[in-house]
Design an enzyme around this catalytic site. Structure first.
Site, PDB file in Angstrom:
ATOM      1  N   HIS A  34       0.929  -1.158   0.038  1.00 37.29           N
ATOM      2  CA  HIS A  34      -0.050  -0.113   0.085  1.00 37.29           C
ATOM      3  C   HIS A  34       0.989   1.231  -0.109  1.00 37.29           C
ATOM      4  O   HIS A  34       0.804   2.246  -0.994  1.00 37.29           O
ATOM      5  CB  HIS A  34      -0.940   0.241   1.113  1.00 37.29           C
ATOM      6  CG  HIS A  34      -1.894  -0.933   1.331  1.00 37.29           C
ATOM      7  ND1 HIS A  34      -2.050  -1.657   2.673  1.00 37.29           N
ATOM      8  CD2 HIS A  34      -2.859  -1.284   0.470  1.00 37.29           C
ATOM      9  CE1 HIS A  34      -3.140  -2.465   2.305  1.00 37.29           C
ATOM     10  NE2 HIS A  34      -3.330  -2.253   1.205  1.00 37.29           N
ATOM     11  N   LYS A  58     -15.629  -7.987   5.555  1.00 39.47           N
ATOM     12  CA  LYS A  58     -14.587  -8.335   6.065  1.00 39.47           C
ATOM     13  C   LYS A  58     -14.573  -7.691   7.507  1.00 39.47           C
ATOM     14  O   LYS A  58     -15.176  -6.348   7.973  1.00 39.47           O
ATOM     15  CB  LYS A  58     -13.462  -7.526   5.571  1.00 39.47           C
ATOM     16  CG  LYS A  58     -12.806  -8.058   3.985  1.00 39.47           C
ATOM     17  CD  LYS A  58     -11.718  -7.229   3.648  1.00 39.47           C
ATOM     18  CE  LYS A  58     -11.192  -7.701   2.225  1.00 39.47           C
ATOM     19  NZ  LYS A  58     -10.131  -6.772   1.865  1.00 39.47           N
ATOM     20  N   ARG A 107      -2.480  -6.256  -8.239  1.00 33.83           N
ATOM     21  CA  ARG A 107      -1.316  -6.938  -8.138  1.00 33.83           C
ATOM     22  C   ARG A 107      -1.210  -8.181  -9.183  1.00 33.83           C
ATOM     23  O   ARG A 107      -0.073  -8.665  -9.522  1.00 33.83           O
ATOM     24  CB  ARG A 107      -1.455  -7.716  -6.883  1.00 33.83           C
ATOM     25  CG  ARG A 107      -1.233  -6.585  -5.607  1.00 33.83           C
ATOM     26  CD  ARG A 107      -1.678  -7.233  -4.441  1.00 33.83           C
ATOM     27  NE  ARG A 107      -3.310  -7.320  -4.421  1.00 33.83           N
ATOM     28  CZ  ARG A 107      -4.246  -7.571  -3.420  1.00 33.83           C
ATOM     29  NH1 ARG A 107      -3.531  -7.526  -2.325  1.00 33.83           N
ATOM     30  NH2 ARG A 107      -5.375  -7.992  -3.688  1.00 33.83           N
ATOM     31  N   SER A 144      -3.245  -7.741   3.269  1.00 38.51           N
ATOM     32  CA  SER A 144      -3.289  -7.501   4.449  1.00 38.51           C
ATOM     33  C   SER A 144      -3.779  -8.759   4.873  1.00 38.51           C
ATOM     34  O   SER A 144      -3.299  -9.241   6.351  1.00 38.51           O
ATOM     35  CB  SER A 144      -4.248  -6.314   4.775  1.00 38.51           C
ATOM     36  OG  SER A 144      -3.806  -5.182   4.319  1.00 38.51           O
TER      37      SER A 144
HETATM   38  O1  PNS Z   1      -9.101  -2.825   0.769  1.00 40.32           O
HETATM   39  P1  PNS Z   1     -10.422  -3.340   0.124  1.00 40.32           P
HETATM   40  O2  PNS Z   1     -11.144  -4.286   1.133  1.00 40.32           O
HETATM   41  O3  PNS Z   1     -10.523  -4.166  -1.212  1.00 40.32           O
HETATM   42  O4  PNS Z   1     -11.521  -2.100   0.121  1.00 40.32           O
HETATM   43  C1  PNS Z   1     -12.685  -2.102  -0.466  1.00 40.32           C
HETATM   44  C2  PNS Z   1     -13.355  -0.624  -0.377  1.00 40.32           C
HETATM   45  C3  PNS Z   1     -13.605  -0.057   0.856  1.00 40.32           C
HETATM   46  C4  PNS Z   1     -12.497   0.139  -1.296  1.00 40.32           C
HETATM   47  C5  PNS Z   1     -14.715  -0.931  -1.145  1.00 40.32           C
HETATM   48  O5  PNS Z   1     -15.435  -2.029  -0.595  1.00 40.32           O
HETATM   49  C6  PNS Z   1     -15.534   0.400  -1.332  1.00 40.32           C
HETATM   50  O6  PNS Z   1     -15.261   1.213  -2.194  1.00 40.32           O
HETATM   51  N1  PNS Z   1     -16.498   0.431  -0.272  1.00 40.32           N
HETATM   52  C7  PNS Z   1     -17.473   1.753  -0.232  1.00 40.32           C
HETATM   53  C8  PNS Z   1     -18.654   1.296  -0.358  1.00 40.32           C
HETATM   54  C9  PNS Z   1     -19.030   1.720  -2.113  1.00 40.32           C
HETATM   55  O7  PNS Z   1     -18.779   2.850  -2.730  1.00 40.32           O
HETATM   56  N2  PNS Z   1     -19.640   0.480  -2.734  1.00 40.32           N
HETATM   57  C10 PNS Z   1     -19.717   0.437  -4.357  1.00 40.32           C
HETATM   58  C11 PNS Z   1     -18.362  -0.006  -5.015  1.00 40.32           C
HETATM   59  S1  PNS Z   1     -18.868   0.063  -6.907  1.00 40.32           S
END
Ligand code: PNS
Length: 176
Positions: A34, A58, A107, A144
């Site tokens: 990150h 999660k 990745r 993570s």
């Molecule tokens: O590190 P991660 O777990 O891959 O992060 C995921 C995250 C938090 C970036 C994603 O779940 C997110 O953007 N959540 C916010 C809710 C949202 O906007 N959902 C619609 C996505 S199209």
């Protein structure tokens, strides 16, 4: 979406358009992968918002406030990086903060399908662009959840996360 309409969501400071992007994630906890991406994104943009969002799928090892504190500590040397959290939709955070693009790290090909889906949905929702950056090959295997798993079984993750994060991981896992 209106045909041909270009959304104006970027903030203008002293007549200049800010290239302001958001790098969202769970960051539970932030890894060297990150951090590598944050530093590279900060070189390309005027301002990078690193934001902790709730991923409902999660369960976290660290609270959101703990993740924010670690992120702030490890990005202290980056003057154009801001750390924040958000609830709800990412595109709403972008609109509120005049952010026109989301930065994501890829990745491997396996990341692509899920990220592509979110990128297209975020564009559909609010015309927010997504910029993909390839992960540094040094960290292509890093996530993570793997770091936490290895640490839980007593493996050495000291080269996978920044030093302050390693210290917090040891403390948390020792506490059980
Ligand atoms: O590190 P991660 O777990 O891959 O992060 C995921 C995250 C938090 C970036 C994603 O779940 C997110 O953007 N959540 C916010 C809710 C949202 O906007 N959902 C619609 C996505 S199209």
């Amino acid at each position: 979406m209106t045909e041909g309409r270009i959304p104006v969501v970027a903030e203008t400071v002293a007549g200049e358009t800010m290239r302001r992007v958001v790098y969202p994630g769970s960051f539970d906890p932030v890894t060297n992968g990150h951090l590598d991406l944050i530093v590279r994104a900060a070189r390309l943009h005027d301002e990078v918002f690193v934001v902790v969002g709730a991923n409902l799928a999660k369960e976290g090892l660290f609270s959101v406030d703990e993740r924010l504190a670690m992120l702030r500590e490890v990005t202290r040397g980056q003057p154009n990086v801001r750390v924040d959290k958000f609830r709800g939709l990412l595109v709403e955070f972008c609109q509120t903060h005049h952010i026109s693009a989301i930065v994501k790290g890829l990745r491997a090909v396996s990341d692509f399908e899920y990220e592509m889906e979110m990128a297209q949905m975020n564009y559909r929702l609010a015309e927010i662009e997504t910029l993909f950056m390839t992960a540094n090959p040094l960290y292509a295997f890093l996530r993570s959840s793997l770091v936490k798993e290895i640490a839980r079984y007593g493996g050495d993750v000291s080269s996978l996360v920044p030093a302050p994060v390693f210290a917090q991981l040891q403390k948390r896992l020792a506490a059980g």
